[in-house]
Design an enzyme around this catalytic site. Structure first.
Site, mmCIF file in Angstrom:
data_model
loop_
_atom_site.group_PDB
_atom_site.id
_atom_site.type_symbol
_atom_site.label_atom_id
_atom_site.label_comp_id
_atom_site.label_asym_id
_atom_site.label_seq_id
_atom_site.Cartn_x
_atom_site.Cartn_y
_atom_site.Cartn_z
ATOM 1 N N TYR A 297 0.819 -1.215 0.000
ATOM 2 C CA TYR A 297 0.000 0.000 0.000
ATOM 3 C C TYR A 297 0.847 1.257 0.000
ATOM 4 O O TYR A 297 2.052 1.203 0.261
ATOM 5 C CB TYR A 297 -0.946 0.002 1.210
ATOM 6 C CG TYR A 297 -0.282 0.362 2.517
ATOM 7 C CD1 TYR A 297 0.503 -0.557 3.205
ATOM 8 C CD2 TYR A 297 -0.414 1.639 3.071
ATOM 9 C CE1 TYR A 297 1.116 -0.226 4.404
ATOM 10 C CE2 TYR A 297 0.192 1.984 4.270
ATOM 11 C CZ TYR A 297 0.955 1.041 4.932
ATOM 12 O OH TYR A 297 1.571 1.378 6.111
ATOM 13 N N LEU B 9 11.391 1.382 7.089
ATOM 14 C CA LEU B 9 10.863 1.707 5.771
ATOM 15 C C LEU B 9 11.642 2.902 5.218
ATOM 16 O O LEU B 9 11.963 3.835 5.960
ATOM 17 C CB LEU B 9 9.385 2.070 5.917
ATOM 18 C CG LEU B 9 8.617 2.278 4.623
ATOM 19 C CD1 LEU B 9 8.368 0.939 3.935
ATOM 20 C CD2 LEU B 9 7.288 2.958 4.898
ATOM 21 N N LYS C 21 6.615 -2.145 2.163
ATOM 22 C CA LYS C 21 5.398 -1.508 2.692
ATOM 23 C C LYS C 21 4.180 -2.410 2.473
ATOM 24 O O LYS C 21 3.395 -2.216 1.545
ATOM 25 C CB LYS C 21 5.202 -0.134 2.044
ATOM 26 C CG LYS C 21 4.243 0.763 2.831
ATOM 27 C CD LYS C 21 4.405 2.198 2.421
ATOM 28 C CE LYS C 21 3.381 3.112 3.047
ATOM 29 N NZ LYS C 21 3.471 3.221 4.493
ATOM 30 N N GLU D 295 12.133 2.828 14.045
ATOM 31 C CA GLU D 295 11.244 3.858 13.481
ATOM 32 C C GLU D 295 9.955 3.894 14.289
ATOM 33 O O GLU D 295 9.802 3.138 15.252
ATOM 34 C CB GLU D 295 10.953 3.555 12.003
ATOM 35 C CG GLU D 295 10.242 2.240 11.777
ATOM 36 C CD GLU D 295 10.016 1.922 10.302
ATOM 37 O OE1 GLU D 295 9.932 2.843 9.483
ATOM 38 O OE2 GLU D 295 9.903 0.709 9.984
HETATM 39 N N1 PDD Z 1 2.981 5.232 7.138
HETATM 40 N N2 PDD Z 1 7.613 3.858 8.694
HETATM 41 C C1 PDD Z 1 6.442 3.191 8.749
HETATM 42 C C2 PDD Z 1 6.376 1.903 9.502
HETATM 43 C C3 PDD Z 1 5.311 3.717 8.105
HETATM 44 O O1 PDD Z 1 4.142 3.052 8.144
HETATM 45 C C4 PDD Z 1 5.406 4.962 7.430
HETATM 46 C C5 PDD Z 1 4.237 5.574 6.707
HETATM 47 C C6 PDD Z 1 6.647 5.622 7.412
HETATM 48 C C7 PDD Z 1 6.848 6.931 6.692
HETATM 49 O O2 PDD Z 1 6.833 6.750 5.304
HETATM 50 P P1 PDD Z 1 6.312 7.888 4.301
HETATM 51 O O3 PDD Z 1 7.065 9.124 4.640
HETATM 52 O O4 PDD Z 1 6.665 7.346 2.991
HETATM 53 O O5 PDD Z 1 4.827 8.043 4.525
HETATM 54 C C8 PDD Z 1 7.729 5.028 8.040
HETATM 55 C C9 PDD Z 1 1.804 5.632 6.402
HETATM 56 C C10 PDD Z 1 1.602 7.099 6.355
HETATM 57 C C11 PDD Z 1 0.616 4.869 6.932
HETATM 58 O O6 PDD Z 1 0.787 3.688 7.221
HETATM 59 O O7 PDD Z 1 -0.487 5.420 6.993
#
Ligand code: PDD
Length: 282
Positions: A33, A204, A146, A179
């Site tokens: 996703y 991630l 992801k 993270e």
């Molecule tokens: N989450 N680490 C994890 C585990 C995440 O789920 C996310 C993002 C990030 C940040 O990635 P990005 O900057 O590409 O959004 C880091 C999204 C927003 C979510 O699960 O809703």
């Protein structure tokens, strides 16, 4: 609630947006996703998110035939159909529908693309800073992909919310920060180095993280990608998280420890501004 969603070629009313009971995403979390935020005619980091979607699909050997430009057309249609001005799109691709069987070897099925739009009235979050808690990182060993397999993240975020906190920060077995449950974590140390964990497969590769790193470097802020400990987190001058939905969110308290005396730091605010400014005219 969104009015119209998209499932494999169809724009559907919310009530008609149904997924097959044998969808492998539902059975196994066999799906990937992305979340992309939009504001008027601006998408934040659209290309980065779509590129990562394709990378995740490749990692899981999900054969997906739509191009990045087709995805953009569908997303723009959805925004138009929903009369949305500000909001986010959740894009999910599951491997598809098949009788329940762990292995996908030899399966020839069509992936299921689902896009769900959420309207927002404003993208500016509360900027008084937020609280976070720490906990052991108990996720699988491929958090760099992801996928929708997010139960440890779900439990971690729930624990944070039960403790009136915004985010949970995972700590690995050696005491290093990995993270957040849905974000990347950054610290500004006493030497004014901005540190975020390197891409060692344990986090991630955040798209917002990547942009912030670029904007910080362009503005003469030293960025160091390396592991940092829970102690360094507590002792940092500033701490913030980055993610598509929260952009740059300052963290002013972690567990019982105030960060920067509980106040939002200047570098966090500067980076947040740089991020928005960059996309203003795109
Ligand atoms: N989450 N680490 C994890 C585990 C995440 O789920 C996310 C993002 C990030 C940040 O990635 P990005 O900057 O590409 O959004 C880091 C999204 C927003 C979510 O699960 O809703």
């Amino acid at each position: 609630m969104p009015n119209i969603t998209y499932i494999n070629g169809k724009y559907l009313n919310y009530e008609d947006s149904k997924i097959h009971v044998n969808d492998r995403g539902y059975h196994f979390g066999d799906a990937v996703y992305e979340v992309i935020v939009f504001n008027k005619n601006i998408f934040y980091d659209f290309d980065g998110h779509i590129q990562r979607l394709f990378k995740s699909l490749k990692s899981l050997e999900i054969k997906f035939s739509l191009s990045s430009s087709s995805l953009k057309i569908i997303i723009n249609n959805l925004i138009r159909l929903n009369k949305a001005i500000i909001g986010s799109v959740y894009i999910q691709v599951s491997r598809g529908v098949a009788e329940r069987n762990h292995s996908f070897h030899g399966l020839n099925i069509e992936p299921i693309l689902t896009i769900i739009l959420t309207k927002k009235s404003n993208i500016q979050n509360d900027l008084n800073g937020v609280k976070a808690i720490t906990l052991n990182d108990n996720r699988w060993s491929r958090p760099d992909i992801k996928t929708t397999q997010l139960l440890p993240n779900v439990l971690a975020k729930t624990l944070a919310n039960k403790n009136n906190a915004y985010e949970s920060i995972f700590i690995d077995n050696e005491g290093y920060v990995t993270e957040g449950s849905s974000s990347n974590i950054w610290v500004l140390n006493k030497e004014n180095q901005l540190i975020t964990r390197n891409l060692d497969g344990k986090i991630l590769s955040g798209i917002t993280r990547n942009s912030i790193s670029l904007f910080a470097k362009k503005n003469n802020i030293t960025v160091v990608e390396k592991k940092f400990t829970q102690i360094e987190l507590y002792n940092a001058k500033e701490v913030f998280l980055t993610s598509a939905s929260s952009f740059i969110m300052p963290i002013v308290k972690i567990d019982d420890q105030n960060i920067n005396q509980g106040l939002v730091g200047n570098i966090s605010l500067e980076l947040r501004k740089l991020y928005f400014d960059n996309f203003k005219h795109s």
